[in-house]
Design a protein around this motif. Structure first.
Motif, PDB file in Angstrom:
ATOM      1  N   PRO A   1     125.455  22.290  89.421  1.00  0.00           N
ATOM      2  CA  PRO A   1     124.257  22.499  90.247  1.00  0.00           C
ATOM      3  C   PRO A   1     124.042  23.989  90.515  1.00  0.00           C
ATOM      4  CG  PRO A   1     125.775  20.904  91.246  1.00  0.00           C
ATOM      5  CD  PRO A   1     126.522  21.604  90.154  1.00  0.00           C
ATOM      6  N   VAL A   2     122.825  24.435  90.340  1.00  0.00           N
ATOM      7  CA  VAL A   2     122.473  25.835  90.554  1.00  0.00           C
ATOM      8  C   VAL A   2     121.387  25.909  91.625  1.00  0.00           C
ATOM      9  CG1 VAL A   2     121.644  27.964  89.490  1.00  0.00           C
ATOM     10  CG2 VAL A   2     122.983  26.348  88.144  1.00  0.00           C
ATOM     11  N   GLU A   3     121.570  26.793  92.593  1.00  0.00           N
ATOM     12  CA  GLU A   3     120.596  26.938  93.678  1.00  0.00           C
ATOM     13  C   GLU A   3     119.798  28.227  93.501  1.00  0.00           C
ATOM     14  OE1 GLU A   3     120.497  27.969  98.439  1.00  0.00           O
ATOM     15  OE2 GLU A   3     122.354  27.196  97.541  1.00  0.00           O
ATOM     16  N   PRO A   4     118.495  28.140  93.247  1.00  0.00           N
ATOM     17  CA  PRO A   4     117.673  29.355  93.206  1.00  0.00           C
ATOM     18  C   PRO A   4     117.681  30.008  94.585  1.00  0.00           C
ATOM     19  CG  PRO A   4     116.504  27.468  92.288  1.00  0.00           C
ATOM     20  CD  PRO A   4     117.709  26.927  92.986  1.00  0.00           C
ATOM     21  N   ALA A   5     118.104  31.249  94.663  1.00  0.00           N
ATOM     22  CA  ALA A   5     118.226  31.911  95.966  1.00  0.00           C
ATOM     23  C   ALA A   5     117.103  32.917  96.202  1.00  0.00           C
ATOM     24  CB  ALA A   5     119.585  32.597  96.082  1.00  0.00           C
ATOM     25  N   TYR A   6     116.990  33.928  95.326  1.00  0.00           N
ATOM     26  CA  TYR A   6     116.008  34.999  95.553  1.00  0.00           C
ATOM     27  C   TYR A   6     115.358  35.429  94.247  1.00  0.00           C
ATOM     28  CZ  TYR A   6     118.894  35.522  99.768  1.00  0.00           C
ATOM     29  OH  TYR A   6     119.619  35.286 100.913  1.00  0.00           O
ATOM     30  N   GLY A   7     114.132  35.894  94.375  1.00  0.00           N
ATOM     31  CA  GLY A   7     113.489  36.679  93.340  1.00  0.00           C
ATOM     32  C   GLY A   7     113.327  38.072  93.898  1.00  0.00           C
TER      33      GLY A   7
ATOM     34  N   ASN B   1     116.191  37.725  89.206  1.00  0.00           N
ATOM     35  CA  ASN B   1     116.409  36.577  90.086  1.00  0.00           C
ATOM     36  C   ASN B   1     117.877  36.512  90.473  1.00  0.00           C
ATOM     37  OD1 ASN B   1     113.746  34.946  89.716  1.00  0.00           O
ATOM     38  ND2 ASN B   1     114.392  35.439  87.636  1.00  0.00           N
ATOM     39  N   MET B   2     118.167  35.812  91.568  1.00  0.00           N
ATOM     40  CA  MET B   2     119.562  35.542  91.905  1.00  0.00           C
ATOM     41  C   MET B   2     119.749  34.060  92.169  1.00  0.00           C
ATOM     42  SD  MET B   2     122.149  36.868  94.843  1.00  0.00           S
ATOM     43  CE  MET B   2     122.312  35.267  95.616  1.00  0.00           C
ATOM     44  N   ARG B   3     120.813  33.501  91.575  1.00  0.00           N
ATOM     45  CA  ARG B   3     121.192  32.115  91.785  1.00  0.00           C
ATOM     46  C   ARG B   3     122.524  32.053  92.522  1.00  0.00           C
ATOM     47  NH1 ARG B   3     116.455  31.952  90.128  1.00  0.00           N
ATOM     48  NH2 ARG B   3     115.788  30.771  88.306  1.00  0.00           N
ATOM     49  N   GLN B   4     122.778  30.926  93.201  1.00  0.00           N
ATOM     50  CA  GLN B   4     124.060  30.684  93.846  1.00  0.00           C
ATOM     51  C   GLN B   4     124.697  29.444  93.240  1.00  0.00           C
ATOM     52  OE1 GLN B   4     123.913  32.337  98.337  1.00  0.00           O
ATOM     53  NE2 GLN B   4     123.008  30.340  98.101  1.00  0.00           N
ATOM     54  N   VAL B   5     126.020  29.513  93.029  1.00  0.00           N
ATOM     55  CA  VAL B   5     126.758  28.395  92.437  1.00  0.00           C
ATOM     56  C   VAL B   5     128.044  28.201  93.219  1.00  0.00           C
ATOM     57  CG1 VAL B   5     127.763  27.440  90.328  1.00  0.00           C
ATOM     58  CG2 VAL B   5     125.808  29.003  90.170  1.00  0.00           C
TER      59      VAL B   5
ATOM     60  N   GLY C   1     123.774  43.710  96.749  1.00  0.00           N
ATOM     61  CA  GLY C   1     123.141  43.813  98.055  1.00  0.00           C
ATOM     62  C   GLY C   1     122.515  42.533  98.552  1.00  0.00           C
ATOM     63  N   ALA C   2     122.488  41.483  97.728  1.00  0.00           N
ATOM     64  CA  ALA C   2     121.892  40.199  98.124  1.00  0.00           C
ATOM     65  C   ALA C   2     122.961  39.304  98.742  1.00  0.00           C
ATOM     66  CB  ALA C   2     121.277  39.507  96.920  1.00  0.00           C
ATOM     67  N   PRO C   3     122.687  38.676  99.889  1.00  0.00           N
ATOM     68  CA  PRO C   3     123.678  37.826 100.553  1.00  0.00           C
ATOM     69  C   PRO C   3     123.990  36.569  99.763  1.00  0.00           C
ATOM     70  CG  PRO C   3     121.558  37.666 101.659  1.00  0.00           C
ATOM     71  CD  PRO C   3     121.424  38.762 100.652  1.00  0.00           C
ATOM     72  N   VAL C   4     125.242  36.128  99.856  1.00  0.00           N
ATOM     73  CA  VAL C   4     125.717  34.922  99.180  1.00  0.00           C
ATOM     74  C   VAL C   4     126.392  34.024 100.216  1.00  0.00           C
ATOM     75  CG1 VAL C   4     127.259  33.996  97.408  1.00  0.00           C
ATOM     76  CG2 VAL C   4     126.049  36.147  97.002  1.00  0.00           C
ATOM     77  N   GLU C   5     126.133  32.727 100.165  1.00  0.00           N
ATOM     78  CA  GLU C   5     126.714  31.807 101.130  1.00  0.00           C
ATOM     79  C   GLU C   5     128.226  31.658 100.926  1.00  0.00           C
ATOM     80  OE1 GLU C   5     124.703  28.082 100.985  1.00  0.00           O
ATOM     81  OE2 GLU C   5     122.715  28.968 101.276  1.00  0.00           O
ATOM     82  N   ILE C   6     128.934  31.304 101.992  1.00  0.00           N
ATOM     83  CA  ILE C   6     130.371  31.099 101.945  1.00  0.00           C
ATOM     84  C   ILE C   6     130.699  29.950 100.979  1.00  0.00           C
ATOM     85  CG2 ILE C   6     132.427  30.457 103.278  1.00  0.00           C
ATOM     86  CD1 ILE C   6     131.355  33.211 103.936  1.00  0.00           C
ATOM     87  N   GLY C   7     131.716  30.179 100.159  1.00  0.00           N
ATOM     88  CA  GLY C   7     132.131  29.165  99.193  1.00  0.00           C
ATOM     89  C   GLY C   7     131.341  29.192  97.906  1.00  0.00           C
ATOM     90  N   LYS C   8     130.478  30.189  97.741  1.00  0.00           N
ATOM     91  CA  LYS C   8     129.659  30.291  96.534  1.00  0.00           C
ATOM     92  C   LYS C   8     129.744  31.697  95.943  1.00  0.00           C
ATOM     93  CE  LYS C   8     126.399  26.745  98.067  1.00  0.00           C
ATOM     94  NZ  LYS C   8     124.989  26.379  98.311  1.00  0.00           N
TER      95      LYS C   8
ATOM     96  N   GLY D   1     127.301  34.543  93.382  1.00  0.00           N
ATOM     97  CA  GLY D   1     125.952  34.822  92.916  1.00  0.00           C
ATOM     98  C   GLY D   1     125.899  35.183  91.444  1.00  0.00           C
ATOM     99  N   ILE D   2     124.781  34.863  90.815  1.00  0.00           N
ATOM    100  CA  ILE D   2     124.495  35.257  89.432  1.00  0.00           C
ATOM    101  C   ILE D   2     123.119  35.908  89.420  1.00  0.00           C
ATOM    102  CG2 ILE D   2     124.254  34.518  87.039  1.00  0.00           C
ATOM    103  CD1 ILE D   2     125.655  31.913  87.819  1.00  0.00           C
ATOM    104  N   ALA D   3     123.050  37.103  88.901  1.00  0.00           N
ATOM    105  CA  ALA D   3     121.762  37.789  88.749  1.00  0.00           C
ATOM    106  C   ALA D   3     121.272  37.610  87.314  1.00  0.00           C
ATOM    107  CB  ALA D   3     121.901  39.264  89.080  1.00  0.00           C
TER     108      ALA D   3
END
Length: 324
Positions: free
Chosen positions: A181-187, A239-243, A278-285, A287-289
């Protein structure tokens, strides 16, 4: 006042018509709505279409189906703003699900952005896109050209040519097919220094907007892609994704396989629980740019070419696209 549930179905039907490249009939609309989780049959769709016709939002094209009128397009964009929060993420998830590309065979459907430009600008468009193709700041060097006289896959305005470029959402599809599962976080807008990613300068959260962040940034024209290509410094779209952290090693494998097959632009994953450029990432995850698949189009806009782009437009068979 009409039942809010009916209003939501009307808006969703209008979205389906809007996303179709040609007139679409009730049966096809019903099938698409069922894919989106709406339990609605063809007969019910016809009932809702009559309401839209009466309001002047849709236009019937005989047995071919319906398109939206200018009034309908305006209404779709203005109505039910609360409903459209999160719609961008839903669109990304839908297109990721439709991705069938396999890096090992180099075949299957990839997600594409479609841009439209004047026929007179064709040579310039190809020159600039060729210049950006293998820079690492686009997803792929393959494109597909749509010409009014020969193609019916998309609807072209008079005097225009269409060009499809591979979208970064294709990577979401690769992860999804691998069970990740991949979560779109930011553009956002990313600063490049000495030919390397430095930091995000601006970010828009996908979960907090009813408009695609990349489209917002394209309107603002904040990039300097040509400066990046020529001098190694400037701004691109990314873009940045969270996994989830448990998928870290598997994600690296997928990125490496895709890169060997020619799909580039997915930067190495960041550390778990750590900010990414510089983009925040949730705990336990982690980031992928991923660079924006339309950075080549941004480079075109920087030259003064007038071009209209529909990000995350549709899916195309990758083998049907040609190398620049």
């Amino acid at each position: 006042m009409m039942d809010p549930q009916i209003e939501r179905k009307l808006i969703e039907i209008m979205r389906v018509i809007h996303e179709s490249d040609k007139p679409i009939g009730a049966r096809a609309i019903a099938d698409e709505l069922n894919n989106r989780g709406y339990d609605i049959g063809e007969r019910a769709v016809r009932y809702h279409l009559r309401i839209l016709d009466e309001r002047g939002f849709t236009r019937k094209h005989g047995y071919a189906g319906r398109t939206l009128t200018e009034l309908g397009e305006s209404e779709m964009h203005d109505a039910l703003i609360g409903d459209r929060f999160g719609f961008v993420i839903s669109r990304i998830e839908e297109m990721a699900f439709r991705t069938t590309y396999n890096p090992e065979t180099n075949k299957g459907d990839v997600v594409v952005n479609v841009s439209y430009f004047d026929k007179d600008d064709f040579e310039t468009v190809i020159d600039v896109l060729s210049y950006t193709a293998n820079s690492g700041y686009t997803i792929s060097s393959r494109v597909k050209i749509f010409e009014e006289e020969t193609d019916t896959e998309i609807s072209l305005p008079p005097g225009k040519i269409g060009i499809a470029t591979v979208c970064s959402v294709t990577f979401d599809g690769l992860m999804l097919k691998a069970g990740i599962p991949v979560e779109p976080a930011y553009g956002g807008v990313m600063q490049i220094e000495n030919n390397a990613p430095d930091r995000f300068l601006d970010l828009i959260s996908y979960s907090g907007t009813s408009i695609d962040p990349i489209k917002v940034f394209m309107t603002r024209k904040p990039t300097s892609v040509l400066e990046v290509l020529e001098h190694g410094n400037g701004k691109i779209l990314a873009n940045m994704r969270q996994v989830n952290s448990s998928a870290y090693d598997r994600v690296k494998e997928i990125i490496e396989k895709a890169e060997k097959a020619g799909l580039k632009g997915c930067l190495p994953p960041g550390d778990v629980d750590e900010f990414l450029y510089g983009a925040p990432v949730e705990i336990g995850k982690f980031g992928i740019a991923v660079v924006g698949g339309i950075n080549g189009i941004c480079a075109l806009e920087e030259t003064g070419i007038e071009i209209v782009t529909d990000p995350i437009s549709t899916v195309l068979e990758y083998s049907s696209m040609s190398e620049l």
